[in-house]
Design a protein around this motif. Structure first.
Motif, PDB file in Angstrom:
ATOM      1  N   MET A   1       8.753 -37.398  42.306  1.00 59.36           N
ATOM      2  CA  MET A   1       9.442 -37.973  41.177  1.00 59.36           C
ATOM      3  C   MET A   1      10.728 -38.645  41.662  1.00 59.36           C
ATOM      4  SD  MET A   1      11.158 -36.118  37.890  1.00 59.36           S
ATOM      5  CE  MET A   1      12.232 -35.086  38.845  1.00 59.36           C
ATOM      6  N   ASN A   2      10.847 -39.912  41.369  1.00 57.57           N
ATOM      7  CA  ASN A   2      12.043 -40.658  41.709  1.00 57.57           C
ATOM      8  C   ASN A   2      12.296 -41.659  40.585  1.00 57.57           C
ATOM      9  OD1 ASN A   2      14.220 -41.736  42.972  1.00 57.57           O
ATOM     10  ND2 ASN A   2      13.098 -42.646  44.654  1.00 57.57           N
ATOM     11  N   ILE A   3      13.280 -41.380  39.752  1.00 62.12           N
ATOM     12  CA  ILE A   3      13.605 -42.232  38.611  1.00 62.12           C
ATOM     13  C   ILE A   3      14.939 -42.914  38.890  1.00 62.12           C
ATOM     14  CG2 ILE A   3      14.089 -42.293  36.141  1.00 62.12           C
ATOM     15  CD1 ILE A   3      12.430 -39.719  35.896  1.00 62.12           C
ATOM     16  N   GLN A   4      14.955 -44.229  38.745  1.00 63.22           N
ATOM     17  CA  GLN A   4      16.189 -44.987  38.917  1.00 63.22           C
ATOM     18  C   GLN A   4      16.526 -45.677  37.606  1.00 63.22           C
ATOM     19  OE1 GLN A   4      16.094 -47.608  42.231  1.00 63.22           O
ATOM     20  NE2 GLN A   4      15.828 -45.975  43.722  1.00 63.22           N
ATOM     21  N   ILE A   5      17.724 -45.443  37.136  1.00 66.46           N
ATOM     22  CA  ILE A   5      18.206 -46.076  35.905  1.00 66.46           C
ATOM     23  C   ILE A   5      19.237 -47.126  36.322  1.00 66.46           C
ATOM     24  CG2 ILE A   5      19.374 -45.715  33.704  1.00 66.46           C
ATOM     25  CD1 ILE A   5      18.274 -42.824  33.803  1.00 66.46           C
ATOM     26  N   GLN A   6      18.996 -48.346  35.914  1.00 67.47           N
ATOM     27  CA  GLN A   6      19.820 -49.481  36.333  1.00 67.47           C
ATOM     28  C   GLN A   6      20.952 -49.749  35.345  1.00 67.47           C
ATOM     29  OE1 GLN A   6      19.153 -50.807  39.275  1.00 67.47           O
ATOM     30  NE2 GLN A   6      17.311 -49.553  39.473  1.00 67.47           N
ATOM     31  N   PHE A   7      21.918 -50.543  35.802  1.00 64.27           N
ATOM     32  CA  PHE A   7      22.971 -51.026  34.920  1.00 64.27           C
ATOM     33  C   PHE A   7      22.400 -52.103  34.012  1.00 64.27           C
ATOM     34  CE2 PHE A   7      25.664 -49.608  38.497  1.00 64.27           C
ATOM     35  CZ  PHE A   7      26.554 -48.824  37.800  1.00 64.27           C
ATOM     36  N   SER A   8      22.943 -52.230  32.820  1.00 69.16           N
ATOM     37  CA  SER A   8      22.580 -53.314  31.924  1.00 69.16           C
ATOM     38  C   SER A   8      23.491 -54.494  32.232  1.00 69.16           C
ATOM     39  CB  SER A   8      22.746 -52.880  30.468  1.00 69.16           C
ATOM     40  OG  SER A   8      22.570 -53.976  29.612  1.00 69.16           O
TER      41      SER A   8
END
Length: 185
Positions: free
Chosen positions: A1-8
C-alpha cells in the motif's frame, strides 16, 4: 500500500494570488503614508499595519513557493509510516508505532496524537517551532495535518490515514501476540 496525496494546484495558485494582493496593498499603505507625511498617529498606524502585513504576505508567499518546488507529494501513506509535507512546519515522517490516536478536527484538519519522543527527535528550526506552536497549542502531544491545500477532501484523507493506521495497528498487535510479547522484525 502506497498512497500519495498531491497538492491542489488551483488552491495554491489562489493562495499565491491572495498573498501578492496583500503584498501590493501593504506596499501601497506604506508608500501612501510617506506621501501624506503628516505627523499624525493614523499615518503611523498605516505604516505599521502595511509593514506587518507586507512581511506576513511575503513570508507566506515564500513558504508556499518552497512547498511547490521542494515537495512533490503533500502526504505519503505507506505500510510503515505517514509522511506529512502539507505545510512548511510539518515534521515529516511519523511511523505508525509512534501514533497513539487519530482524530478529525474542524472542517479541514486531522490531528495525530504521537509519542513525545517523536517531536523530540525532529530537528526543527526556530521558525518551524514557532509556526508549529501557533498552529497547534497542543504541539507537544499531537501533529495537525491541514487539508486546505490538498487535492482530495478531508473525509477522503482521514479515511485513508485512519484505515492505514488501523491496518498497521492490527498487524503489530497480531505480531506481538504471536511471539508472546516479543515483536518480530
Amino acid at each position: 500500500m502506497n498512497i500519495q496525496i498531491q497538492f491542489s494546484n488551483k488552491k495554491l495558485l489562489l493562495k499565491i494570488i491572495f498573498c501578492l494582493l496583500i503584498l501590493v496593498l501593504s506596499i501601497y499603505c506604506v508608500l501612501k503614508s510617506y506621501i501624506l507625511s503628516d505627523d499624525n498617529l493614523d499615518i503611523l498606524m498605516l505604516q505599521i499595519c502595511g509593514f506587518y502585513f507586507g512581511v506576513l504576505a511575503l513570508s507566506t508567499l515564500f513558504f508556499t513557493i518552497i512547498n511547490l518546488y521542494k515537495r512533490k507529494s503533500a502526504i505519503i501513506i505507506t505500510e510503515n509510516f505517514i509522511r506529512d509535507n502539507s505545510k512548511y512546519d510539518s515534521i515529516g515522517t511519523i511511523y505508525w508505532h509512534d501514533i497513539i490516536d487519530i482524530r478529525r478536527i474542524n472542517n479541514n484538519g486531522i490531528e495525530i496524537f504521537v509519542n513525545k519522543t517523536v517531536l523530540r527527535k525532529t530537528n526543527l528550526n526556530y521558525i518551524k517551532k514557532f509556526l508549529l506552536f501557533m498552529n497547534n497549542w497542543n504541539y507537544n502531544k499531537s501533529v495537525i495535518i491541514t487539508t486546505a491545500f490538498l487535492d482530495c477532501n478531508t473525509e477522503e484523507t482521514f479515511a485513508n490515514i485512519y484505515s492505514a493506521y488501523l491496518n498497521n495497528k492490527n498487524y503489530t498487535q497480531h505480531r506481538f501476540c504471536k511471539t508472546k510479547g516479543k515483536v518480530q522484525n
